[in-house]
Design a protein around this motif. Structure first.
Motif, PDB file in Angstrom:
ATOM      1  N   TYR A   1      34.727  33.486  54.832  1.00  0.00           N
ATOM      2  CA  TYR A   1      36.175  33.311  54.915  1.00  0.00           C
ATOM      3  C   TYR A   1      36.544  31.964  55.533  1.00  0.00           C
TER       4      TYR A   1
ATOM      5  N   ASN B   1      40.049  35.166  52.620  1.00  0.00           N
ATOM      6  CA  ASN B   1      38.889  35.059  51.726  1.00  0.00           C
ATOM      7  C   ASN B   1      39.348  35.413  50.315  1.00  0.00           C
ATOM      8  N   PRO B   2      40.191  34.559  49.706  1.00  0.00           N
ATOM      9  CA  PRO B   2      40.744  34.884  48.392  1.00  0.00           C
ATOM     10  C   PRO B   2      39.677  34.872  47.305  1.00  0.00           C
ATOM     11  N   GLU B   3      39.967  35.562  46.228  1.00  0.00           N
ATOM     12  CA  GLU B   3      39.041  35.616  45.101  1.00  0.00           C
ATOM     13  C   GLU B   3      38.745  34.212  44.586  1.00  0.00           C
ATOM     14  N   GLY B   4      37.489  33.906  44.407  1.00  0.00           N
ATOM     15  CA  GLY B   4      37.084  32.602  43.892  1.00  0.00           C
ATOM     16  C   GLY B   4      36.840  31.549  44.948  1.00  0.00           C
ATOM     17  N   TYR B   5      37.157  31.858  46.228  1.00  0.00           N
ATOM     18  CA  TYR B   5      36.948  30.871  47.292  1.00  0.00           C
ATOM     19  C   TYR B   5      35.463  30.725  47.610  1.00  0.00           C
ATOM     20  N   ASP B   6      34.999  29.491  47.683  1.00  0.00           N
ATOM     21  CA  ASP B   6      33.612  29.171  48.030  1.00  0.00           C
ATOM     22  C   ASP B   6      33.659  27.961  48.951  1.00  0.00           C
TER      23      ASP B   6
END
Length: 387
Positions: A168, A190-195
């Motif tokens: 996150y 920690n949104p979807e697709g976050y790296d």
């Protein structure tokens, strides 16, 4: 990577309290309605020491052994490099002065003269970064206050702290309690697709009354910077200076890196400081601006608890709006809230904590030239989530 021309070119930058105070922090950063006051695009092949100062050693020479966090590295200027349009700070396995690791730390502060080289006030500060993920590391992009007081009375704003393998993003505020002790509050996303190992932007926006954290231009954390009774939050409205560092070990790093983990590098594409208001146009506009009225004040018709830790929010329909923004939080002052935009007047909030009381408020919005125009917040309603 496309780079911007530097807008300010003096030796010492005082970019303080001249920003216009806004009524609310934005949900999304609109760069078209801001201008860059200062930036470092990290062009060239060396750190610009008109802006930055290296901090070296283990913190003892600053009166904070282990940098106040039980960190295990020895900071060196050699671990900070500039090239290929970016800043790089590299943590390594190297034995120096009794430490097993080396890394780098820089700040926009002049330690010899005890003043800021670059001082940022109200507005928006952002960096574009790539952050490694590994056990035992603690890269950070953060700010300390310039008011001359010792920590935590100076205030601290951690725009992005990336602990070990945590996936996150996290923003944290520090301010003094009535007794002078540290008070800290944080928000995570920690949104979807976050790296975090890819390129992302991390930012903080301050307007003198509120502070919000942003990931890739989207707001995820909100705090009041006026008195709510838990300490001196006003220090969060002061002028600050910027720090970038890559710690090894420390209180939040989860121990030391396993053998073979290092070297690892944190990359920074740019650091920018914006204030509100677009730059003055060179040609006077010929089109008469359209006046659009704000939406009416929203109203929550009902707030009900539903099994499996859910709340059902029903809003009164407002004619002529594009949608509604609903915020909820376990704090009545909405510190660390979550929110969601919806086109419907009914919203189900999921994944709440059991045995916890939540407050909810809402506002309507219209869309004008691609931007959202918000109405006033509704009255707050609260409901306890049970099992």
């Amino acid at each position: 990577m496309k780079k911007l021309l530097l807008l300010v070119a003096t030796l010492t930058f005082t970019l303080g309290m001249s920003a216009i105070v806004m009524a609310d922090t934005p949900s999304n950063i609109d760069y078209k309605n801001m201008h860059i006051v200062w930036s470092d695009e990290f062009n060239g092949n060396a750190l610009n020491q008109d802006y930055w100062e290296y901090q070296t050693g283990d913190g003892s020479q600053y009166g904070i052994p282990g940098w106040g966090n039980n960190e295990k590295q020895w900071y060196r200027a050699q671990n900070v490099t500039v090239g290929d349009g970016m800043l790089s700070i590299t943590a390594k396995n190297e034995n120096i002065a009794g430490k097993k690791y080396t890394s780098g730390r820089i700040r926009t502060w002049d330690g010899d003269n005890n003043k800021a080289k670059v001082s940022v006030g109200l507005g928006y500060v952002e960096a574009r970064m790539k952050i490694p993920s590994a056990q035992g590391i603690w890269p950070a992009f953060w700010m300390l206050g310039n008011n001359g007081k010792t920590w935590p009375a100076c205030g601290e704003i951690d725009i992005e702290e990336s602990f070990n393998i945590a996936s996150y993003a996290q923003g944290t505020i520090h301010f003094p309690s009535p007794t002078g002790a540290d008070v800290y509050k944080y928000s995570q996303t920690n949104p979807e697709g976050y790296d975090k190992t890819g390129w992302n932007t991390y930012g903080v926006y301050r307007n003198g009354e509120e502070l919000s954290f942003y990931l890739n231009g989207k707001e995820y954390g909100y705090f009041k910077t006026t008195d709510v009774g838990d300490g001196d939050r006003s220090v969060l409205n002061d002028d600050y200076h910027i720090l970038l560092n890559f710690a090894v070990g420390g209180n939040l790093a989860g121990g030391e890196p396993p053998s073979g983990t290092l070297p690892l590098t944190m990359n920074v594409d740019y650091v920018r400081y914006y204030q509100d208001g677009a730059p003055a146009p060179t040609v006077k506009p010929t089109v008469k601006p359209t006046t659009v009225s704000k939406p009416a004040k929203a109203k929550i018709k009902s707030l009900k608890y539903k099994k499996k830790r859910k709340l059902i929010v029903k809003l009164k329909k407002i004619k002529g709006v594009a949608g509604y923004q609903v915020r909820w939080c376990d704090s009545k002052s909405f510190d660390g809230y979550e929110q969601k935009n919806t086109k419907k007047v009914k919203l189900t909030i999921k994944g709440l904590d059991k045995n916890t009381k939540y407050w909810v408020k809402a506002r309507a919005y219209k869309k004008v030239n691609g931007a959202k125009l918000y109405g006033k917040w509704s009255a707050k309603k609260s409901k306890k989530v049970k099992k």
